[in-house]
Design a protein around this motif. Structure first.
Motif, PDB file in Angstrom:
ATOM      1  N   VAL A  74      -9.423  -8.730   7.742  1.00 38.16           N
ATOM      2  CA  VAL A  74      -8.878  -9.476   6.593  1.00 38.16           C
ATOM      3  C   VAL A  74      -9.651 -10.793   6.444  1.00 38.16           C
ATOM      4  N   ARG A  75      -9.896 -11.454   7.559  1.00 38.17           N
ATOM      5  CA  ARG A  75     -10.578 -12.748   7.514  1.00 38.17           C
ATOM      6  C   ARG A  75     -12.003 -12.669   6.993  1.00 38.17           C
ATOM      7  N   VAL A  76     -12.698 -11.549   7.273  1.00 44.77           N
ATOM      8  CA  VAL A  76     -14.055 -11.451   6.734  1.00 44.77           C
ATOM      9  C   VAL A  76     -14.050 -11.054   5.258  1.00 44.77           C
ATOM     10  N   GLY A  77     -12.855 -10.801   4.700  1.00 44.01           N
ATOM     11  CA  GLY A  77     -12.795 -10.633   3.245  1.00 44.01           C
ATOM     12  C   GLY A  77     -12.418  -9.266   2.721  1.00 44.01           C
ATOM     13  N   VAL A  78     -11.709  -8.488   3.537  1.00 42.75           N
ATOM     14  CA  VAL A  78     -11.251  -7.176   3.061  1.00 42.75           C
ATOM     15  C   VAL A  78      -9.745  -7.248   2.798  1.00 42.75           C
ATOM     16  N   GLY A  79      -9.360  -7.071   1.538  1.00 42.93           N
ATOM     17  CA  GLY A  79      -7.939  -7.069   1.171  1.00 42.93           C
ATOM     18  C   GLY A  79      -7.479  -5.637   0.966  1.00 42.93           C
ATOM     19  N   HIS A  80      -6.290  -5.305   1.478  1.00 40.93           N
ATOM     20  CA  HIS A  80      -5.796  -3.931   1.404  1.00 40.93           C
ATOM     21  C   HIS A  80      -4.442  -3.919   0.696  1.00 40.93           C
ATOM     22  N   VAL A  81      -4.364  -3.221  -0.405  1.00 42.72           N
ATOM     23  CA  VAL A  81      -3.084  -3.057  -1.107  1.00 42.72           C
ATOM     24  C   VAL A  81      -2.588  -1.656  -0.776  1.00 42.72           C
ATOM     25  N   PRO A  82      -1.575  -1.544   0.090  1.00 46.43           N
ATOM     26  CA  PRO A  82      -1.199  -0.222   0.593  1.00 46.43           C
ATOM     27  C   PRO A  82      -0.516   0.657  -0.455  1.00 46.43           C
ATOM     28  N   ARG A 145      -0.965 -10.495  -4.116  1.00 49.04           N
ATOM     29  CA  ARG A 145      -0.740 -10.919  -2.732  1.00 49.04           C
ATOM     30  C   ARG A 145      -2.000 -10.711  -1.888  1.00 49.04           C
ATOM     31  N   ALA A 146      -2.723  -9.636  -2.193  1.00 45.90           N
ATOM     32  CA  ALA A 146      -3.991  -9.411  -1.469  1.00 45.90           C
ATOM     33  C   ALA A 146      -5.077 -10.353  -1.993  1.00 45.90           C
ATOM     34  N   LEU A 147      -5.105 -10.564  -3.310  1.00 52.85           N
ATOM     35  CA  LEU A 147      -6.174 -11.364  -3.917  1.00 52.85           C
ATOM     36  C   LEU A 147      -6.087 -12.844  -3.569  1.00 52.85           C
ATOM     37  N   ILE A 148      -4.870 -13.309  -3.303  1.00 54.84           N
ATOM     38  CA  ILE A 148      -4.679 -14.737  -3.073  1.00 54.84           C
ATOM     39  C   ILE A 148      -5.392 -15.196  -1.789  1.00 54.84           C
ATOM     40  N   ALA A 149      -5.685 -14.253  -0.901  1.00 54.58           N
ATOM     41  CA  ALA A 149      -6.430 -14.600   0.321  1.00 54.58           C
ATOM     42  C   ALA A 149      -7.932 -14.701   0.047  1.00 54.58           C
ATOM     43  N   GLY A 150      -8.335 -14.445  -1.203  1.00 55.68           N
ATOM     44  CA  GLY A 150      -9.738 -14.598  -1.581  1.00 55.68           C
ATOM     45  C   GLY A 150     -10.684 -13.545  -1.014  1.00 55.68           C
TER      46      GLY A 150
END
Ligand SMILES: Nc1ncnc2c1ncn2[C@@H]1O[C@H](COP(=O)(O)OP(=O)(O)O)[C@@H](O)[C@H]1O
Ligand SMILES: [Mg+2]
Length: 235
Positions: A74-82, A145-150
């Motif tokens: 997640v920190r390296v930039g992978v967002g997961h919308v389950p 919610r996933a996108l807000i982490a950039g």
């Protein structure tokens, strides 16, 4: 770019992915299509580190993700919308977004404002419990919610599930917009091949855990055999 290279995943005796290789180009939408049980969810779970492959690797711009912990992925930039969206029904829209913002890069107020700009309906409903949202609004909330982490890569697992065709079309339009304005890389998993093929550049078709097609979306959309046998798109 996300590169999946020779990935096999099994749950006990059930082989969910068999030697799957594919690439998702930066800033583009790659659709992953296939019937129920094809291995689509397992593929996304493997990319985000929730499932461990028996063999093969996943990498992002030459950084190997396989073996990293999910929180580091997640920190390296992978967002997961389950699949099934996974928003917390009892929390308000804004509370759900704040959970996603725990690793947001900038100030919270700006991060929220950005999401409300992309999804105005969430701004209007920010004080409402997520339980009161429609299916389409809940999907938007899960995405926001996933996108807000950039993230630079967004994994979307069947966003159209249970949505009316018009709502699905609007959602797909938003995904395409996000991708073209922000350079986001999207892996869009769908059983709903028709909607996904409208916005995707490339499409990979899975069948019983194997890749049976990998081509430009327009080519897959025209392939009668694929449409009939693997995508259930019989006219
Ligand atoms: N937690 C699990 N335990 C055992 N088998 C599973 C599990 N999750 C998925 N499977 C099996 O793996 C295969 C692929 O499932 P999945 O990745 O969910 O496919 P899809 O998302 O395309 O419907 C199916 O045969 C499914 O039954
Ligand atoms: Mg699934």
């Amino acid at each position: 770019m996300i590169r999946v290279d020779g990935v096999s995943v099994a749950y006990g005796a059930v082989q969910a992915l068999r030697d799957v290789s594919l690439e998702a180009a930066t800033g583009a939408i790659t659709a992953v299509l296939g019937a129920n049980g094809a291995g689509k969810t397992t593929l996304l779970r493997t990319i985000s580190g929730l499932a461990t492959p028996r063999s093969g690797t996943v990498s992002m711009d030459e950084v190997v993700l396989t073996g990293k912990r999910t929180e580091d992925i997640v920190r390296v930039g992978v967002g997961h919308v389950p699949e099934g969206r996974g928003v917390i029904a009892e929390f308000t829209v804004e509370e759900n977004l704040r959970l996603g913002a725990m690793i947001a890069p900038g100030p919270l107020g700006e991060a929220l404002a950005q999401q409300y700009e992309w999804f105005p309906v969430l701004g209007e409903r920010r004080k409402q419990a997520a339980a009161t949202l429609s299916g389409g609004e809940r999907q938007m909330l899960a995405m926001a919610r996933a996108l807000i982490a950039g993230p630079s890569v967004l994994l979307l697992d069947e966003p159209s599930l249970g949505l009316a065709p018009l709502v699905t079309a609007q959602l797909m339009h938003t995904v395409a917009d996000l991708c073209s304005t922000t350079g986001l890389t999207v892996i869009l998993v769908e059983q709903n091949a028709r909607s996904a093929l409208r916005i995707a550049e490339r499409a990979v078709v899975l069948y019983l855990g194997r890749v049976v097609a990998d081509d430009e979306a327009a080519v897959v959309a025209r392939d009668d055999q694929l449409r009939q046998y693997y995508l259930g798109m019989v006219e």
